[in-house]
Scaffold this active site. Structure first.
Site, mmCIF file in Angstrom:
data_model
loop_
_atom_site.group_PDB
_atom_site.id
_atom_site.type_symbol
_atom_site.label_atom_id
_atom_site.label_comp_id
_atom_site.label_asym_id
_atom_site.label_seq_id
_atom_site.Cartn_x
_atom_site.Cartn_y
_atom_site.Cartn_z
ATOM 1 N N HIS A 14 0.838 -1.195 0.000
ATOM 2 C CA HIS A 14 0.000 0.000 0.000
ATOM 3 C C HIS A 14 0.870 1.240 0.000
ATOM 4 C CE1 HIS A 14 -4.113 1.714 0.672
ATOM 5 N NE2 HIS A 14 -3.360 2.782 0.916
ATOM 6 N N HIS A 44 1.515 5.116 -2.626
ATOM 7 C CA HIS A 44 0.990 5.960 -3.690
ATOM 8 C C HIS A 44 2.132 6.669 -4.396
ATOM 9 C CE1 HIS A 44 -2.843 5.498 -1.535
ATOM 10 N NE2 HIS A 44 -2.215 5.905 -0.447
ATOM 11 N N TYR A 72 -7.295 16.848 -0.934
ATOM 12 C CA TYR A 72 -5.998 17.253 -0.390
ATOM 13 C C TYR A 72 -5.038 17.460 -1.550
ATOM 14 C CZ TYR A 72 -4.827 12.331 -1.207
ATOM 15 O OH TYR A 72 -4.641 11.102 -1.787
ATOM 16 N N ARG A 130 -10.058 -0.158 -6.508
ATOM 17 C CA ARG A 130 -10.335 0.364 -5.175
ATOM 18 C C ARG A 130 -11.651 1.131 -5.173
ATOM 19 N NH1 ARG A 130 -6.955 4.899 -1.652
ATOM 20 N NH2 ARG A 130 -7.055 3.825 0.359
ATOM 21 N N ARG A 176 -17.512 10.439 6.538
ATOM 22 C CA ARG A 176 -17.417 11.305 7.710
ATOM 23 C C ARG A 176 -18.493 12.366 7.562
ATOM 24 N NH1 ARG A 176 -15.176 7.759 9.661
ATOM 25 N NH2 ARG A 176 -13.096 7.636 10.590
ATOM 26 N N HIS A 213 -6.065 -0.646 5.799
ATOM 27 C CA HIS A 213 -5.667 -0.054 7.077
ATOM 28 C C HIS A 213 -6.383 -0.644 8.293
ATOM 29 C CE1 HIS A 213 -3.525 2.558 4.502
ATOM 30 N NE2 HIS A 213 -4.467 3.450 4.269
ATOM 31 N N ASP A 225 1.877 2.725 3.439
ATOM 32 C CA ASP A 225 1.027 3.900 3.231
ATOM 33 C C ASP A 225 1.838 5.134 2.819
ATOM 34 O OD1 ASP A 225 -1.469 5.243 3.117
ATOM 35 O OD2 ASP A 225 -1.205 6.020 5.150
#
Length: 301
Positions: free
Chosen positions: A28, A30, A46, A121, A127, A183, A250
Site C-alpha cells: 500500500h 501511492h 488534499y 479500489r 465522515r 488499514h 502507506d
C-alpha cells in the site's frame, strides 16, 4: 485552482535494523505527480507533495523491500496515469490497484491488466454523512464492474471504516471477488477491538474470503511514534488468519492526522508486533505474491 489543503512531505526513511525476507512486498503506497506531468484533480480533498516513482523506489530500497503495490490516490481522481506510468517503467517490481467508474470499457481494464493492475479500489469511507475523500468510486459501482474484474482475476479493495462493514458484507459476498480491506479497517483505536465492526472484519478474515492490510497504525492511533493502542488490532488480525493479511507502508502518508510517521519505523513495529518469522514471511512475501501475481522466491530463513 483547487483550495484543497496541502499535505506535509514524507519524512526521511530510516533503514530497519532487521531486513525483511527476500521478495518482501509493500502492498500500500501511492505515487503523486510530478504535477507538471500528471495533474492533480481539481475536486481533490488534499494536495499531496510530489511523490514520483524514483522517490518511492528509493524508499523501498531503504526498507529492503523487493516489491511494491501502488494504490491510486484520490488526489489524482479517476486519472490513473501516474500509477500506470510507474507500473510500465518497473513491471518487474510493481503492481497496481486502480480506480474506475462503472462505465469503463472492459478493453481498458484488460489494458490496465497488461500494465500490472490487479484490482480496483472503492470508497465507502464516510465522515459526517459524506465520502471523506473526493475522487473515489462508490462501492455501488462494483456491482457493474465485478464480472469484468472476476474475468481478469482481480480483487476488490475497499476503503471503509469498519463501523460500516457489517452493512456491506452481503453485497461484498455476492460479488464473488476477493476483498481487501484497507488499514485494519481504519477504526479509532480508542474504540477497542470489541466493536461490532472490527469483530466483523475478524470473522471475514478468519473465514478466508477477505484480506486485511496491516497498515495505517498511524491512522488508527494518535500515540506517535509507537502507536501502542493500534497493536491489539494488528495482533487480533494475525491471530484470526495470517494467510489473509498483507503489510503496507502507506507512503507518502497523505492527509495524515497528527505526526508524520517514518516508514522504516512502521515496518519495525510490524516486526515487533509479529515476532514469528514464518508468519512475517507469509504476510510479507507469500500472501502478496498470490494476491498481486508476483513470483514467490524460495524462503531464505
Amino acid at each position: 485552482m483547487s483550495s484543497a489543503p496541502p499535505c506535509l512531505p514524507p519524512r526521511e526513511v530510516t533503514r530497519p535494523r532487521n531486513p525483511p525476507p527476500a521478495g518482501a512486498c509493500d502492498t500500500h503506497a501511492h505515487v503523486f505527480g510530478p504535477a507538471g506531468q500528471f495533474a492533480y484533480a481539481d475536486d481533490r480533498s488534499y494536495t499531496p507533495p510530489d511523490a514520483p516513482l524514483a522517490k518511492y523506489l528509493s524508499m523501498l530500497d531503504t526498507l529492503g523491500f523487493a516489491r511494491g503495490v501502488l494504490v491510486q490516490g484520490s488526489a489524482h481522481g479517476r486519472d490513473n496515469s501516474a500509477m500506470l506510468d510507474a507500473l510500465t517503467r518497473r513491471p518487474d517490481r510493481l503492481r497496481g490497484v486502480a480506480v474506475a467508474d462503472a462505465d469503463v470499457a472492459p478493453a481498458k481494464l484488460r489494458e490496465w491488466n497488461r500494465c500490472g493492475v490487479r484490482g480496483l479500489r472503492f470508497n465507502h469511507f464516510f465522515r459526517g454523512g459524506q465520502l471523506h475523500y473526493r475522487g473515489g468510486v462508490p462501492l455501488e459501482a462494483a456491482k457493474t464492474l465485478a464480472p469484468a474484474m472476476a474475468e481478469l482475476g482481480w480483487h476488490l479493495q475497499l476503503w471503509i471504516d469498519v463501523k460500516d462493514l457489517p452493512d456491506t458484507i452481503p453485497l461484498l459476498k455476492s460479488l464473488g471477488l476477493p476483498v481487501v480491506i484497507d488499514h485494519m479497517g481504519r477504526t479509532d483505536a480508542r474504540a477497542g477491538t470489541q466493536t461490532a465492526g472490527f469483530q466483523s472484519l475478524l470473522r471475514a478474515v478468519g473465514e478466508g474470503w477477505c484480506f486485511a492490510k496491516l497498515s495505517g497504525a498511524h491512522r488508527l492511533s494518535q500515540q506517535a511514534p509507537d502507536y501502542p493502542d493500534a497493536r491489539p488490532f494488528h495482533q487480533a488480525l494475525v491471530a484470526a488468519n495470517p494467510e489473509r493479511l498483507v503489510w503496507g507502508s502507506d507512503w507518502p502518508h497523505p492527509r495524515v492526522e497528527g505526526e508524520m510517521p517514518d516508514a522504516g519505523h512502521l515496518f519495525e513495529l510490524f516486526q515487533q508486533w509479529t515476532p514469528d518469522l514464518s508468519v512475517q514471511r507469509r504476510i510479507l512475501v507469500t500472501n502478496p505474491a498470490t494476491l498481486y501475481g508476483f513470483f514467490e522466491p524460495k524462503a531464505d530463513r
